[in-house]
Design a protein around this motif. Structure first.
Motif, PDB file in Angstrom:
ATOM      1  N   ALA A 281      41.648 -17.210   9.926  1.00  0.00           N
ATOM      2  CA  ALA A 281      41.028 -18.524  10.335  1.00  0.00           C
ATOM      3  C   ALA A 281      39.783 -18.777   9.770  1.00  0.00           C
ATOM      4  O   ALA A 281      39.412 -20.161   9.360  1.00  0.00           O
ATOM      5  CB  ALA A 281      40.923 -18.219  11.844  1.00  0.00           C
ATOM      6  N   ARG A 282      38.851 -17.783   9.571  1.00  0.00           N
ATOM      7  CA  ARG A 282      37.544 -18.110   9.044  1.00  0.00           C
ATOM      8  C   ARG A 282      37.791 -18.320   7.516  1.00  0.00           C
ATOM      9  O   ARG A 282      37.085 -19.240   6.959  1.00  0.00           O
ATOM     10  CB  ARG A 282      36.765 -16.830   8.878  1.00  0.00           C
ATOM     11  N   THR A 283      38.712 -17.750   6.790  1.00  0.00           N
ATOM     12  CA  THR A 283      38.939 -18.201   5.366  1.00  0.00           C
ATOM     13  C   THR A 283      39.339 -19.475   5.284  1.00  0.00           C
ATOM     14  O   THR A 283      39.138 -20.290   4.358  1.00  0.00           O
ATOM     15  CB  THR A 283      40.058 -17.210   4.716  1.00  0.00           C
ATOM     16  N   LEU A 284      40.393 -19.926   6.283  1.00  0.00           N
ATOM     17  CA  LEU A 284      40.857 -21.352   6.405  1.00  0.00           C
ATOM     18  C   LEU A 284      39.761 -22.546   6.673  1.00  0.00           C
ATOM     19  O   LEU A 284      39.522 -23.393   5.804  1.00  0.00           O
ATOM     20  CB  LEU A 284      41.767 -21.525   7.218  1.00  0.00           C
ATOM     21  N   VAL A 285      39.014 -22.025   7.488  1.00  0.00           N
ATOM     22  CA  VAL A 285      37.657 -22.860   7.827  1.00  0.00           C
ATOM     23  C   VAL A 285      36.768 -23.041   6.743  1.00  0.00           C
ATOM     24  O   VAL A 285      36.294 -24.204   6.165  1.00  0.00           O
ATOM     25  CB  VAL A 285      37.161 -22.429   9.153  1.00  0.00           C
ATOM     26  N   THR A 286      36.417 -21.731   5.978  1.00  0.00           N
ATOM     27  CA  THR A 286      35.752 -21.947   4.830  1.00  0.00           C
ATOM     28  C   THR A 286      36.132 -22.685   3.765  1.00  0.00           C
ATOM     29  O   THR A 286      35.491 -23.457   3.022  1.00  0.00           O
ATOM     30  CB  THR A 286      35.455 -20.472   4.290  1.00  0.00           C
ATOM     31  N   ASP A 287      37.570 -22.493   3.728  1.00  0.00           N
ATOM     32  CA  ASP A 287      38.286 -23.574   2.436  1.00  0.00           C
ATOM     33  C   ASP A 287      38.119 -24.850   2.744  1.00  0.00           C
ATOM     34  O   ASP A 287      38.039 -25.579   1.807  1.00  0.00           O
ATOM     35  CB  ASP A 287      39.897 -22.674   2.351  1.00  0.00           C
ATOM     36  N   VAL A 288      38.618 -25.207   4.055  1.00  0.00           N
ATOM     37  CA  VAL A 288      38.594 -26.615   3.983  1.00  0.00           C
ATOM     38  C   VAL A 288      37.128 -27.031   4.179  1.00  0.00           C
ATOM     39  O   VAL A 288      37.073 -28.446   3.634  1.00  0.00           O
ATOM     40  CB  VAL A 288      39.035 -26.745   5.844  1.00  0.00           C
ATOM     41  N   SER A 289      36.084 -26.365   4.533  1.00  0.00           N
ATOM     42  CA  SER A 289      34.660 -26.949   4.488  1.00  0.00           C
ATOM     43  C   SER A 289      34.212 -27.196   2.961  1.00  0.00           C
ATOM     44  O   SER A 289      33.791 -28.167   2.683  1.00  0.00           O
ATOM     45  CB  SER A 289      33.812 -26.137   5.207  1.00  0.00           C
ATOM     46  N   THR A 290      34.625 -26.282   2.101  1.00  0.00           N
ATOM     47  CA  THR A 290      34.408 -26.299   0.756  1.00  0.00           C
ATOM     48  C   THR A 290      35.102 -27.510   0.187  1.00  0.00           C
ATOM     49  O   THR A 290      34.535 -28.091  -0.596  1.00  0.00           O
ATOM     50  CB  THR A 290      34.841 -25.216   0.056  1.00  0.00           C
TER      51      THR A 290
ATOM     52  N   ARG B  23      41.671 -13.625  13.007  1.00  0.00           N
ATOM     53  CA  ARG B  23      40.433 -14.079  12.982  1.00  0.00           C
ATOM     54  C   ARG B  23      40.054 -14.153  11.514  1.00  0.00           C
ATOM     55  O   ARG B  23      39.263 -15.373  11.089  1.00  0.00           O
ATOM     56  CB  ARG B  23      39.352 -13.289  13.716  1.00  0.00           C
TER      57      ARG B  23
END
Length: 166
Positions: free
Chosen positions: A9-18, A6
Motif C-alpha cells: 500500500a505504501r509503495t502504491l501511494v508513493t507511485d501514485v503521488s510521484t 502495508r
C-alpha cells in the motif's frame, strides 16, 4: 502478511503521488510554454502595427503580462501553486469567486466554440444551427410549435398594407 500488505500500500501511494506530481509539473510546463508563445505572438502583433497607437500599447502590456505569468509558473512547484491560490482565495474571496466565474464562462465559451467547429463537419453550419442537409440527415423537419392557449390580438395593417402590430 499484514506487513507485506502495508508495504505494498505504501509503495502504491508513493507511485501514485510521484505520477501525479510528474503530470502536474508537465501540465504546468505546458501552461507556461503556452503563455510564453501567446506573449511572443502578442508582441509581434504590436510591433507589426502602429507602434505609438493605443492598441499597440495595450497589446504590448498584455504580452508582458503573459511573459511574466510564464516566468512565475516556471519558478513554482505545483504544490506551491495550490497553496498560493488557496491563500489568495482566503484573503480575497470576492475577487477569487469573480475570477473563477469569469474563467468558467470563458472555458464554457471555448468548449462551445470547439464543439461547434466539430459539428461543422457533421452537417451543421458554423453558427450551430442545422443546415438543410444536416436537418434532412438528422431526420429534422419543420419546427412544430404548439398552439397558444391565450387569445391573440387582431393584427392591424398600415396604409401600405404591412402589419403594424396588434
Amino acid at each position: 502478511m499484514a506487513s507485506e500488505s502495508r508495504q505494498q500500500a505504501r509503495t502504491l501511494v508513493t507511485d501514485v503521488s510521484t505520477q501525479a506530481r510528474a503530470q502536474a509539473q508537465e501540465q504546468q510546463q505546458r501552461a507556461a510554454d503556452s503563455l510564453r508563445t501567446l506573449g511572443s505572438q502578442l508582441r509581434s502583433m504590436a510591433d507589426g502595427g502602429d507602434p505609438d497607437g493605443l492598441a499597440a500599447q495595450v497589446v504590448r502590456r498584455s504580452a508582458t503580462a503573459a511573459e511574466q505569468a510564464a516566468g512565475w509558473l516556471d519558478s513554482r512547484q505545483p504544490g506551491d501553486l495550490v497553496r498560493e491560490v488557496r491563500d489568495y482565495a482566503s484573503r480575497h474571496p470576492g475577487t477569487f469567486l469573480a475570477g473563477a466565474a469569469i474563467a468558467g464562462l470563458l472555458a464554457g465559451r471555448l468548449t462551445r466554440a470547439l464543439n461547434s467547429g466539430q459539428d461543422a463537419g457533421e452537417g451543421r453550419g458554423g453558427t450551430g444551427t442545422p443546415t438543410s442537409e444536416g436537418a434532412a440527415a438528422a431526420g429534422e423537419g419543420t419546427l412544430h410549435v404548439p398552439p397558444s392557449t391565450r387569445p391573440s390580438a387582431p393584427v392591424r395593417h398600415g396604409e401600405t398594407g404591412a402589419e403594424v402590430g396588434p
